[in-house]
Design an enzyme around this catalytic site. Structure first.
Site, PDB file in Angstrom:
ATOM      1  N   SER A 197       0.833  -1.211   0.000  1.00 48.02           N
ATOM      2  CA  SER A 197       0.000   0.000   0.000  1.00 48.02           C
ATOM      3  C   SER A 197       0.865   1.258   0.000  1.00 48.02           C
ATOM      4  CB  SER A 197      -0.898   0.015   1.234  1.00 48.02           C
ATOM      5  OG  SER A 197      -1.662  -1.165   1.303  1.00 48.02           O
TER       6      SER A 197
HETATM    7  N1  SAM Z   1      -0.327  -4.983   4.279  1.00 48.99           N
HETATM    8  C1  SAM Z   1       0.306  -5.201   3.010  1.00 48.99           C
HETATM    9  C2  SAM Z   1       1.649  -4.542   2.880  1.00 48.99           C
HETATM   10  O1  SAM Z   1       2.021  -3.740   3.747  1.00 48.99           O
HETATM   11  O2  SAM Z   1       2.361  -4.859   1.910  1.00 48.99           O
HETATM   12  C3  SAM Z   1      -0.610  -4.796   1.888  1.00 48.99           C
HETATM   13  C4  SAM Z   1      -1.007  -5.982   1.150  1.00 48.99           C
HETATM   14  S1  SAM Z   1      -2.139  -5.974  -0.164  1.00 48.99           S
HETATM   15  C5  SAM Z   1      -2.854  -4.390  -0.287  1.00 48.99           C
HETATM   16  C6  SAM Z   1      -3.417  -7.019   0.553  1.00 48.99           C
HETATM   17  C7  SAM Z   1      -2.986  -8.420   0.860  1.00 48.99           C
HETATM   18  O3  SAM Z   1      -4.118  -9.131   1.360  1.00 48.99           O
HETATM   19  C8  SAM Z   1      -2.469  -9.229  -0.337  1.00 48.99           C
HETATM   20  O4  SAM Z   1      -1.183  -9.691  -0.080  1.00 48.99           O
HETATM   21  C9  SAM Z   1      -3.474 -10.387  -0.454  1.00 48.99           C
HETATM   22  O5  SAM Z   1      -2.906 -11.596  -0.898  1.00 48.99           O
HETATM   23  C10 SAM Z   1      -3.978 -10.476   0.977  1.00 48.99           C
HETATM   24  N2  SAM Z   1      -5.271 -11.156   1.152  1.00 48.99           N
HETATM   25  C11 SAM Z   1      -6.387 -11.094   0.382  1.00 48.99           C
HETATM   26  N3  SAM Z   1      -7.355 -11.866   0.913  1.00 48.99           N
HETATM   27  C12 SAM Z   1      -6.840 -12.424   2.064  1.00 48.99           C
HETATM   28  C13 SAM Z   1      -7.353 -13.288   3.059  1.00 48.99           C
HETATM   29  N4  SAM Z   1      -8.597 -13.780   3.039  1.00 48.99           N
HETATM   30  N5  SAM Z   1      -6.534 -13.631   4.087  1.00 48.99           N
HETATM   31  C14 SAM Z   1      -5.269 -13.161   4.162  1.00 48.99           C
HETATM   32  N6  SAM Z   1      -4.728 -12.346   3.237  1.00 48.99           N
HETATM   33  C15 SAM Z   1      -5.514 -11.961   2.203  1.00 48.99           C
END
Ligand code: SAM
Length: 222
Positions: A59
């Site tokens: 993000s």
């Molecule tokens: N917090 C992250 C960072 O600082 O890089 C941002 C990550 S990205 C915007 C959102 C993440 O949520 C992705 O890596 C995606 O694979 C994960 N995601 C989506 N659905 C999910 C779920 N049900 N459980 C865990 N992770 C999930």
């Protein structure tokens, strides 16, 4: 400090978003260049999201700062993060809550579980644990949590996350598909739950039991 000038410039720009000193200090301290693929290292301190592969992004710093600000994180807090991705947001939370606190982070893509773990280790954060699981059902084995930070957009507030939030706890969560909005959810001491809309955002979808049920198209970062 590596990239000292770029970090200071980023923090100076974030001040216009009304971010607290505590959160700004954490953004200054976390080496974001260690949480992006080498090809993006020179862009690490630009206030933009960057690809981390597998169709996912780290993000933008202002979004991480706004979510941490809304959460009103305190030293010693136990925090659940849904969506570890690069591990960056977890590192910023870990900076704020200190060594008496702990971040439990979940990630659904196994390669990103390894990636975030490696990045957090390289950056020296030992108060974060990353789990390979569907974070839409939370992480009941370590509940309840003082704070929950959801970093992918859900169709609605997952009931298990509300359940796993302590009384007096706070959660930030983006909701929606085409049009998304960030919400601050508060569980009052008497268990009443209220939510307040913060405003429009853009996140990847939360995919899972209490999330969306479609697959994102995976791609590998070149
Ligand atoms: N917090 C992250 C960072 O600082 O890089 C941002 C990550 S990205 C915007 C959102 C993440 O949520 C992705 O890596 C995606 O694979 C994960 N995601 C989506 N659905 C999910 C779920 N049900 N459980 C865990 N992770 C999930």
């Amino acid at each position: 400090m590596e990239f000292a000038k770029e970090r200071a410039e980023l923090v100076a720009r974030l001040k216009s978003h009304g971010i607290s000193e505590k959160v700004l200090r954490a953004i200054l301290n976390v080496p974001r260049h260690l949480f992006v693929p080498p090809v993006h290292m020179s862009s690490a301190y630009l206030d933009i999201p960057l690809n981390i592969g597998y169709g996912q992004t780290i993000s933008a710093p202002h979004m991480v700062a706004i979510m941490c600000n809304l959460l009103d994180l305190q030293e010693g807090h136990k925090v659940l993060e849904v969506g570890a991705g690069s591990g960056y947001n977890a590192a910023v939370i870990a900076e704020i809550i200190g060594n008496t606190g702990k971040v439990y982070s979940t990630e659904r893509i196994p390669e990103l579980v390894r990636y975030s773990k490696n990045n957090l280790k390289a950056a020296g954060y030992s108060n974060v644990e990353v789990f390979h699981s569907d974070g839409s059902i939370g992480l009941p084995e370590y509940a309840p949590y003082d704070r929950i930070c959801v970093t992918a957009s859900a169709p609605s507030i997952p009931e298990p996350l509300v359940h796993q939030l302590k009384a007096g706890g706070k959660m930030v969560i983006p909701l929606g598909q085409m049009f998304q909005s960030l919400y601050l959810v508060i569980k009052e001491e008497d268990g009443t739950v209220t939510s307040k809309e913060w405003g429009g955002v853009v996140f990847v979808p939360l995919i899972g039991k209490y999330g969306f049920h479609f697959e994102t198209k995976p791609y590998k970062h070149k």
